[in-house]
Enzyme design. Structure first.
Site, PDB file in Angstrom:
ATOM      1  N   GLU A 181       0.886  -1.138   0.034  1.00  0.00           N
ATOM      2  CA  GLU A 181      -0.077   0.059   0.183  1.00  0.00           C
ATOM      3  C   GLU A 181       0.809   1.336  -0.146  1.00  0.00           C
ATOM      4  O   GLU A 181       0.974   1.929   1.124  1.00  0.00           O
ATOM      5  CB  GLU A 181      -1.104   0.114   1.192  1.00  0.00           C
ATOM      6  CG  GLU A 181      -2.082  -1.191   1.133  1.00  0.00           C
ATOM      7  CD  GLU A 181      -3.168  -0.755   2.255  1.00  0.00           C
ATOM      8  OE1 GLU A 181      -4.069   0.204   1.956  1.00  0.00           O
ATOM      9  OE2 GLU A 181      -2.979  -1.716   3.127  1.00  0.00           O
ATOM     10  N   HIS A 215       1.761   5.123  -0.484  1.00  0.00           N
ATOM     11  CA  HIS A 215       1.058   6.442  -0.569  1.00  0.00           C
ATOM     12  C   HIS A 215       1.891   7.584  -0.982  1.00  0.00           C
ATOM     13  O   HIS A 215       2.289   7.693  -1.967  1.00  0.00           O
ATOM     14  CB  HIS A 215       0.359   6.663   0.787  1.00  0.00           C
ATOM     15  CG  HIS A 215      -1.040   5.737   1.059  1.00  0.00           C
ATOM     16  ND1 HIS A 215      -1.980   5.810   0.165  1.00  0.00           N
ATOM     17  CD2 HIS A 215      -1.094   4.596   1.997  1.00  0.00           C
ATOM     18  CE1 HIS A 215      -2.757   4.708   0.651  1.00  0.00           C
ATOM     19  NE2 HIS A 215      -2.226   4.407   1.613  1.00  0.00           N
ATOM     20  N   GLU A 217       2.009   2.042   3.808  1.00  0.00           N
ATOM     21  CA  GLU A 217       1.060   1.665   4.885  1.00  0.00           C
ATOM     22  C   GLU A 217       1.202   0.556   5.536  1.00  0.00           C
ATOM     23  O   GLU A 217       1.005   0.391   6.827  1.00  0.00           O
ATOM     24  CB  GLU A 217      -0.283   1.868   4.416  1.00  0.00           C
ATOM     25  CG  GLU A 217      -1.471   2.221   5.605  1.00  0.00           C
ATOM     26  CD  GLU A 217      -2.913   2.588   4.884  1.00  0.00           C
ATOM     27  OE1 GLU A 217      -3.724   2.527   5.927  1.00  0.00           O
ATOM     28  OE2 GLU A 217      -3.027   2.861   3.533  1.00  0.00           O
TER      29      GLU A 217
END
Length: 310
Positions: free
Chosen positions: A267, A269, A284
């Site tokens: 994940e 970001h 994440e």
């Protein structure tokens, strides 16, 4: 062709949620941990440290300030935070309650500019805590990321399907994105004045040239959910694919390269140029990833399926 070297460095548990990242004035990487409400710091090659905020404050985007400190939004607590490089925290509350601050960046006027996702406003905060808000010309726009240009701030309007510009006098102009329901999120301004933005719902990267022309570049994986974007010294834009578990780059002529991260479902970001000249992204899942571009980049795709708008 040789792909870039990618290394991951664990900085927290999987539940902490490293989200946004920037290089601080002290030569360290500073990052938010949205779930555990912490601000993290990592000097490459050393152990990470962290600073605890109030529970459930939801620190989101972090940026260098004009005063030698780091400034960040607290999306859940509806506050703006300031942290010095030695860990002292000060907090400011915007005039509009429950405004949902998200993006933040230092402006050319020496103030911090931030988006208010739930209030359809752009905020301006001086380093002494004086706040001003500017109402957007449309309702339900969900202003998201924000970035500085030479004389203005540029920001995405996720639900209005547009990018906006606000001058230092508060004058706002809106520029629609050609693809319907593209949901722009991340935004960055290159050294040539071109404005790059991610289209999370369309699987594209957009660019507004200094002459006002907008071009959209479809990614090889249209379901990749591109999220954040930054630019390097050469003007190449680097972006994260939240849904694709990749980082990618795109040049001003539309040449795209994408690279898988080592850990599945990491994940990615936020993304920034690190103190060592490499690209760093916040994962994440609990880590930071370092991407060192190779002299010869990975296999690239030159988009022929571009959409243009005047």
């Amino acid at each position: 062709m040789t792909p870039p070297a990618i290394e991951e460095y664990a900085v927290s548990g999987r539940d902490s949620g490293p989200y946004a990242i920037t290089t601080g004035p002290d030569g360290a990487l500073w990052f938010t941990m949205v779930h555990s409400s912490q601000i993290g710091r990592l000097v490459p090659g050393q152990e990470p440290t962290s600073h605890q905020l109030a529970p459930d404050s939801g620190p989101t985007v972090i940026s260098n300030g004009p005063d030698g400190a780091l400034w960040f939004t607290q999306y859940r607590a509806h506050r703006i935070g300031r942290i010095t490089t030695d860990g002292r925290v000060t907090e400011f509350t915007p005039p509009t309650a429950e405004c949902g601050p998200f993006g933040i960046a230092a402006g050319p006027d020496g103030a911090l500019w931030f988006t208010e996702t739930a209030a359809d406003r752009i905020g301006r905060l001086t380093t002494d805590g004086t706040a001003t808000e500017y109402l957007l010309p449309c309702n339900g726009a969900f202003p998201s990321a924000i970035a500085a240009a030479g004389d203005a701030m540029w920001f995405t309007m996720n639900q209005a399907n547009a990018i906006g510009r606000i001058g230092m006098d508060g004058c706002i102009t809106v520029h629609g994105v050609p693809t319907a329901a593209a949901a722009p999120v991340g935004i960055a301004v290159g050294p040539d004045g071109g404005v790059w933005f991610t289209e999370i719902a369309a699987g594209q990267i957009g660019r507004r040239a200094p002459d006002g022309r907008i071009t959209e570049y479809p990614l090889p994986d249209r379901s990749a959910r591109p999220h954040a974007v930054t630019t390097d010294a050469d003007g190449t834009a680097w972006f994260t694919e939240w849904g694709g578990n990749r980082v990618g780059s795109i040049t001003s002529d539309g040449t795209v390269a994408v690279h898988d991260l080592p850990t599945p479902a990491a994940e990615p970001h936020g993304i920034t140029v690190g103190p060592d000249g490499a690209l760093w992204t916040a994962l994440e899942a609990g880590a930071l990833a370092r991407i060192e571009p190779a002299t010869t980049k990975a296999t690239t795709t030159k988009n022929t399926e571009q959409r243009n708008a005047s």
